[in-house]
Motif scaffolding. Structure first.
Motif, mmCIF file in Angstrom:
data_model
loop_
_atom_site.group_PDB
_atom_site.id
_atom_site.type_symbol
_atom_site.label_atom_id
_atom_site.label_comp_id
_atom_site.label_asym_id
_atom_site.label_seq_id
_atom_site.Cartn_x
_atom_site.Cartn_y
_atom_site.Cartn_z
ATOM 1 N N ASP A 153 38.134 33.949 30.806
ATOM 2 C CA ASP A 153 39.335 33.531 32.058
ATOM 3 C C ASP A 153 39.137 34.768 33.127
ATOM 4 O O ASP A 153 39.968 34.600 34.030
ATOM 5 C CB ASP A 153 40.520 33.201 31.334
ATOM 6 N N GLY A 154 38.490 35.707 32.938
ATOM 7 C CA GLY A 154 38.561 36.841 33.797
ATOM 8 C C GLY A 154 39.886 37.647 33.744
ATOM 9 O O GLY A 154 39.991 38.765 34.313
ATOM 10 N N ILE A 155 40.791 37.710 32.623
ATOM 11 C CA ILE A 155 41.549 38.442 32.516
ATOM 12 C C ILE A 155 41.471 39.132 31.178
ATOM 13 O O ILE A 155 41.398 38.603 30.262
ATOM 14 C CB ILE A 155 43.112 37.475 32.100
ATOM 15 N N SER A 156 41.547 40.308 31.182
ATOM 16 C CA SER A 156 41.167 41.283 29.952
ATOM 17 C C SER A 156 42.264 42.434 29.696
ATOM 18 O O SER A 156 41.939 43.599 29.764
ATOM 19 C CB SER A 156 40.007 42.090 30.156
ATOM 20 N N LEU A 285 51.007 44.549 28.918
ATOM 21 C CA LEU A 285 49.403 44.807 28.775
ATOM 22 C C LEU A 285 49.032 45.406 30.137
ATOM 23 O O LEU A 285 49.550 45.292 31.115
ATOM 24 C CB LEU A 285 48.548 43.787 28.340
ATOM 25 N N LEU A 286 47.818 46.340 29.762
ATOM 26 C CA LEU A 286 47.372 47.207 31.141
ATOM 27 C C LEU A 286 46.226 45.830 31.719
ATOM 28 O O LEU A 286 45.504 45.432 30.973
ATOM 29 C CB LEU A 286 46.436 48.327 30.721
ATOM 30 N N HIS A 287 46.236 45.794 33.087
ATOM 31 C CA HIS A 287 45.211 45.181 33.935
ATOM 32 C C HIS A 287 44.517 45.940 34.915
ATOM 33 O O HIS A 287 45.244 46.472 35.491
ATOM 34 C CB HIS A 287 45.991 43.945 34.401
ATOM 35 N N ASP A 288 43.255 45.482 35.254
ATOM 36 C CA ASP A 288 42.879 46.233 36.328
ATOM 37 C C ASP A 288 43.237 45.329 37.601
ATOM 38 O O ASP A 288 42.912 44.167 37.916
ATOM 39 C CB ASP A 288 41.210 45.944 36.197
ATOM 40 N N MET A 289 44.095 45.980 38.431
ATOM 41 C CA MET A 289 44.543 45.545 39.715
ATOM 42 C C MET A 289 43.848 45.802 40.803
ATOM 43 O O MET A 289 44.092 45.475 41.986
ATOM 44 C CB MET A 289 46.090 45.617 39.980
ATOM 45 N N GLY A 290 42.642 46.350 40.899
ATOM 46 C CA GLY A 290 41.766 46.322 41.944
ATOM 47 C C GLY A 290 41.811 47.745 42.654
ATOM 48 O O GLY A 290 42.846 48.479 42.437
ATOM 49 N N ARG A 346 42.931 38.721 41.313
ATOM 50 C CA ARG A 346 42.415 38.264 42.688
ATOM 51 C C ARG A 346 42.583 36.802 42.643
ATOM 52 O O ARG A 346 42.677 36.079 43.497
ATOM 53 C CB ARG A 346 40.915 38.649 42.772
ATOM 54 N N VAL A 347 42.026 35.963 41.569
ATOM 55 C CA VAL A 347 42.051 34.446 41.425
ATOM 56 C C VAL A 347 43.327 33.974 41.742
ATOM 57 O O VAL A 347 43.458 33.194 42.593
ATOM 58 C CB VAL A 347 41.334 34.121 40.177
#
Length: 370
Positions: A153-156, A285-290, A346-347
């Motif tokens: 789903d693009g969320i890691s 959780l940790l997420h890549d926020m761009g 982003r999505v």
């Protein structure tokens, strides 16, 4: 506990990342599959406090747990003016000092707080509800983590594993913008030394030139006990059709995938913390926020941020409009904060941007109700 309540608690205990939208829909509808009123529709816990309009801002630090001598001492330490009691911490012409915990963790617009934010690139988050977040079982966070994006789903979202200074072990990080601290005890000790130059047994090497005081382990435990008991502001305008509509859109645009609405705490010593259905709107959780939100230093975590809980965000915006949003306060309002999202978000950001203006306004109304 009634059979219906037990059934719903068991459902929530088995909560996984992919069920976020379903559970949010149940919350909005306020009923279970059989048409009965859901016991969770009110969204309250034993650590929720109603803060009506016009009350003093100090109630944002309302501690409803039974306070003993230790927690009362912790409250006094939280409110203590370290600049007054220890002259080495007073302001200078060049660097205004942070002199008390509330200077950063409540309004965050004092001279010391702004100087700290400018030097670190981060602002301190509100502290209410931390006791409930500490009580979320590690297994819950592990179930929601998906470091390899196995579901596509693009969320890691991923967990961090950090040192526990008290015993030399390692544990899941859940506090701080980068989930760098495993528990409140260590989080508070780190903030004391970094922001106030107050040393503890976890961080004994303070700069002696600043007349740094040292807190005993018992005092640090009392400060932790006080913070554990800080209540979450209750939801507002829950029955407003615009808010309900915005809540549905929050799920439909994918915001609830990371800002997970609901969790259940584990067993603990306080009834106000144990087996509570809570609504933090975070997966911790940790997420890549761009790239736009990345920190400047070269590290593996420069684009990774822990999902901040959204509970209380609307009330904080009402009471402290000068307090910015996001990790560094760069966003002046909720709309801007959403548009700064990138990377894994982003999505969802683009889905929000594509909504008609009336639907964007409804989603923002929902956020303001928190």
């Amino acid at each position: 506990m009634k059979p219906l309540e037990r059934e719903n608690v068991n459902l929530l205990r088995g909560f996984l990342k992919g069920f976020a939208g379903i559970l949010l829909a149940l919350q909005i509808a306020g009923c279970d599959g059989g048409g009965h009123v859901s016991p969770f529709a009110a969204g309250g816990t034993a650590l929720t406090v109603d803060i009506p309009p016009g009350v003093e801002p100090a109630t944002l630090l309302h501690a409803p747990l039974d306070q003993d001598a230790s927690s009362r001492e912790g409250q006094a330490l939280f409110q203590r003016d370290w600049g007054r009691d220890f002259p080495g911490r007073r302001d200078t012409a060049a660097v205004p000092a942070v002199t008390d915990c509330a200077d950063c963790h409540v309004e965050a617009v004092g001279a010391g707080a702004e100087a700290r934010q400018a030097s670190t690139g981060r602002q301190a988050p509100p502290v209410f509800g931390w006791g409930l977040l500490a009580a979320v079982p590690a297994e819950t966070l592990q179930r929601m983590a998906d470091p390899g994006d196995a579901d596509g789903d693009g969320i890691s979202g991923q967990l961090s594993t950090v040192p526990v200074l008290a015993d030399g072990t390692r544990a899941i990080g859940r506090f701080g913008w980068k989930s760098a601290q495993p528990d409140l005890y260590q989080q508070i000790a780190t903030a004391l030394i970094d922001d106030l130059n107050v040393s503890t047994h976890l961080y004994p090497n303070a700069d002696a030139s600043l007349s740094a005081p040292r807190l005993s382990a018992a005092q640090l435990a009392g400060l932790e006990r006080y913070v554990v008991g800080l209540a979450v502001p209750a939801r507002r305008q829950r029955s407003d059709p615009e808010v309900i509509r915005g809540e549905r859109l929050f799920a439909q645009t994918g915001c609830a995938t990371c800002h997970v609405p609901v969790m259940v705490t584990g067993e603990g010593g306080d009834a106000a913390l144990s087996n509570q259905v809570i609504w933090p709107y975070s997966d911790l959780l940790l997420h890549d926020m761009g790239v736009a939100l990345a920190e400047s230093e070269d590290s593996e975590l420069r684009r990774e941020w822990r999902t901040p809980p959204l509970w209380g965000i609307g009330l904080m915006r009402d009471r402290y409009p000068r307090r910015g949003l996001l990790h560094d306060g760069r966003a002046p309002d909720l709309h801007s904060a959403i548009l700064w999202h990138g990377g894994e978000a982003r999505v969802s950001r683009d889905a929000f941007r594509a909504l008609p203006a009336t639907e964007r306004d409804a989603l923002l109304s929902f956020l303001r109700s928190l």
